[in-house]
Design a protein around this motif. Structure first.
Motif, mmCIF file in Angstrom:
data_model
loop_
_atom_site.group_PDB
_atom_site.id
_atom_site.type_symbol
_atom_site.label_atom_id
_atom_site.label_comp_id
_atom_site.label_asym_id
_atom_site.label_seq_id
_atom_site.Cartn_x
_atom_site.Cartn_y
_atom_site.Cartn_z
ATOM 1 N N THR A 22 3.240 -6.593 47.139
ATOM 2 C CA THR A 22 2.999 -5.671 48.247
ATOM 3 C C THR A 22 1.824 -4.766 47.916
ATOM 4 O O THR A 22 1.726 -4.248 46.805
ATOM 5 C CB THR A 22 4.239 -4.785 48.496
ATOM 6 O OG1 THR A 22 5.365 -5.625 48.712
ATOM 7 C CG2 THR A 22 4.049 -3.880 49.692
ATOM 8 N N GLN A 23 0.968 -4.578 48.894
ATOM 9 C CA GLN A 23 -0.145 -3.642 48.764
ATOM 10 C C GLN A 23 0.168 -2.463 49.685
ATOM 11 O O GLN A 23 0.510 -2.662 50.850
ATOM 12 C CB GLN A 23 -1.435 -4.325 49.179
ATOM 13 C CG GLN A 23 -2.674 -3.574 48.819
ATOM 14 C CD GLN A 23 -3.900 -4.428 49.091
ATOM 15 O OE1 GLN A 23 -4.000 -5.060 50.135
ATOM 16 N NE2 GLN A 23 -4.831 -4.442 48.159
ATOM 17 N N ALA A 24 0.067 -1.264 49.141
ATOM 18 C CA ALA A 24 0.396 -0.079 49.936
ATOM 19 C C ALA A 24 -0.655 1.009 49.717
ATOM 20 O O ALA A 24 -1.286 1.073 48.663
ATOM 21 C CB ALA A 24 1.773 0.445 49.544
ATOM 22 N N ALA A 25 -0.817 1.861 50.732
ATOM 23 C CA ALA A 25 -1.753 2.985 50.636
ATOM 24 C C ALA A 25 -1.226 4.139 51.488
ATOM 25 O O ALA A 25 -0.609 3.917 52.532
ATOM 26 C CB ALA A 25 -3.144 2.562 51.115
ATOM 27 N N ASP A 26 -1.447 5.352 51.012
ATOM 28 C CA ASP A 26 -1.059 6.551 51.754
ATOM 29 C C ASP A 26 -1.889 7.713 51.235
ATOM 30 O O ASP A 26 -2.021 7.899 50.020
ATOM 31 C CB ASP A 26 0.433 6.841 51.558
ATOM 32 C CG ASP A 26 0.892 7.993 52.433
ATOM 33 O OD1 ASP A 26 1.323 7.729 53.568
ATOM 34 O OD2 ASP A 26 0.788 9.159 51.987
ATOM 35 N N ASP A 27 -2.446 8.518 52.153
ATOM 36 C CA ASP A 27 -3.327 9.612 51.738
ATOM 37 C C ASP A 27 -2.605 10.733 50.987
ATOM 38 O O ASP A 27 -3.210 11.514 50.266
ATOM 39 C CB ASP A 27 -4.100 10.176 52.929
ATOM 40 C CG ASP A 27 -3.202 10.720 54.027
ATOM 41 O OD1 ASP A 27 -1.970 10.484 53.981
ATOM 42 O OD2 ASP A 27 -3.732 11.376 54.936
ATOM 43 N N LYS A 28 -1.268 10.814 51.142
ATOM 44 C CA LYS A 28 -0.484 11.832 50.433
ATOM 45 C C LYS A 28 -0.040 11.366 49.054
ATOM 46 O O LYS A 28 0.409 12.163 48.241
ATOM 47 C CB LYS A 28 0.738 12.209 51.259
ATOM 48 C CG LYS A 28 0.395 12.895 52.570
ATOM 49 C CD LYS A 28 1.653 13.233 53.328
ATOM 50 C CE LYS A 28 1.289 13.939 54.601
ATOM 51 N NZ LYS A 28 1.706 13.259 55.799
ATOM 52 N N ALA A 53 -3.193 4.458 46.530
ATOM 53 C CA ALA A 53 -3.155 3.013 46.788
ATOM 54 C C ALA A 53 -2.557 2.318 45.570
ATOM 55 O O ALA A 53 -2.770 2.744 44.434
ATOM 56 C CB ALA A 53 -4.547 2.473 47.065
ATOM 57 N N SER A 54 -1.777 1.271 45.825
ATOM 58 C CA SER A 54 -1.142 0.553 44.723
ATOM 59 C C SER A 54 -0.746 -0.852 45.161
ATOM 60 O O SER A 54 -0.441 -1.083 46.333
ATOM 61 C CB SER A 54 0.110 1.314 44.255
ATOM 62 O OG SER A 54 0.689 0.683 43.140
ATOM 63 N N TYR A 75 7.049 4.003 50.632
ATOM 64 C CA TYR A 75 7.389 5.401 50.933
ATOM 65 C C TYR A 75 6.377 6.306 50.259
ATOM 66 O O TYR A 75 6.003 6.085 49.101
ATOM 67 C CB TYR A 75 8.793 5.741 50.424
ATOM 68 C CG TYR A 75 9.871 5.048 51.211
ATOM 69 C CD1 TYR A 75 10.493 5.674 52.282
ATOM 70 C CD2 TYR A 75 10.261 3.748 50.892
ATOM 71 C CE1 TYR A 75 11.478 5.036 53.014
ATOM 72 C CE2 TYR A 75 11.242 3.099 51.619
ATOM 73 C CZ TYR A 75 11.842 3.747 52.677
ATOM 74 O OH TYR A 75 12.810 3.106 53.408
ATOM 75 N N ASP A 76 5.934 7.337 50.995
ATOM 76 C CA ASP A 76 5.017 8.298 50.384
ATOM 77 C C ASP A 76 5.823 9.389 49.676
ATOM 78 O O ASP A 76 7.061 9.393 49.729
ATOM 79 C CB ASP A 76 4.039 8.868 51.409
ATOM 80 C CG ASP A 76 4.669 9.735 52.476
ATOM 81 O OD1 ASP A 76 5.853 10.142 52.342
ATOM 82 O OD2 ASP A 76 3.986 10.026 53.470
ATOM 83 N N VAL A 77 5.116 10.311 49.023
ATOM 84 C CA VAL A 77 5.793 11.353 48.244
ATOM 85 C C VAL A 77 6.611 12.311 49.126
ATOM 86 O O VAL A 77 7.537 12.966 48.636
ATOM 87 C CB VAL A 77 4.777 12.142 47.380
ATOM 88 C CG1 VAL A 77 4.220 11.262 46.280
ATOM 89 C CG2 VAL A 77 3.668 12.745 48.221
ATOM 90 N N ALA A 78 6.304 12.365 50.425
ATOM 91 C CA ALA A 78 7.071 13.207 51.349
ATOM 92 C C ALA A 78 8.312 12.488 51.878
ATOM 93 O O ALA A 78 9.102 13.065 52.613
ATOM 94 C CB ALA A 78 6.181 13.644 52.511
#
Length: 124
Positions: A22-28, A53-54, A75-78
């Motif tokens: 899985t490729q994921a990205a989130d600005d937070k 991004a990871s 899931y992002d950190v929030a």
């Protein structure tokens, strides 16, 4: 999240480990990626350091035959969830590794040869 692997229609043998990428990205920043099979949580992989991004590799092994739906959610950190991404992996099947077939054939041939040799004793 974006499910890179497996793709729709990939056939996987029962008992064979499958890498789910899985490729994921989130600005937070990212916190984790969850792997679900047929809607049930199979694995939750934390992402250390909250990168934006990871690429996450998870391993799942099917132990029964039949079509499965593999889904990943980031899931992002929030705690916000990404849109789930999934693939249908049809017709899992049981299989025999070619080396096992060869081993069985050699073992059976040896057993048959020994049985014939013990049944037919030379008269010298």
């Amino acid at each position: 999240s974006h499910l890179l692997w497996p793709t729709d229609g990939l056939r996987v043998a029962e008992g064979q480990a499958l890498q789910v990428i899985t490729q994921a990205a989130d600005d937070k920043g990212l916190a984790r990626v969850d792997l679900l099979v047929d809607g049930a949580l199979v694995q939750s992989s934390p992402i250390e350091g909250a990168p934006t991004a990871s690429t996450v590799v998870q391993v799942w092994t099917p132990w029964t035959s039949g079509e499965r739906r593999i889904t990943t959610v980031a899931y992002d950190v929030a705690g916000n969830a990404s849109t789930p991404d999934s693939a249908a992996v049809p017709e899992f099947f049981a299989y025999v590794v070619p080396s096992e077939i060869f081993s069985l054939a050699v073992r059976d041939a040896l057993a048959i040869s020994l049985a014939v040799m013990s049944a037919v004793r030379p008269a010298w």
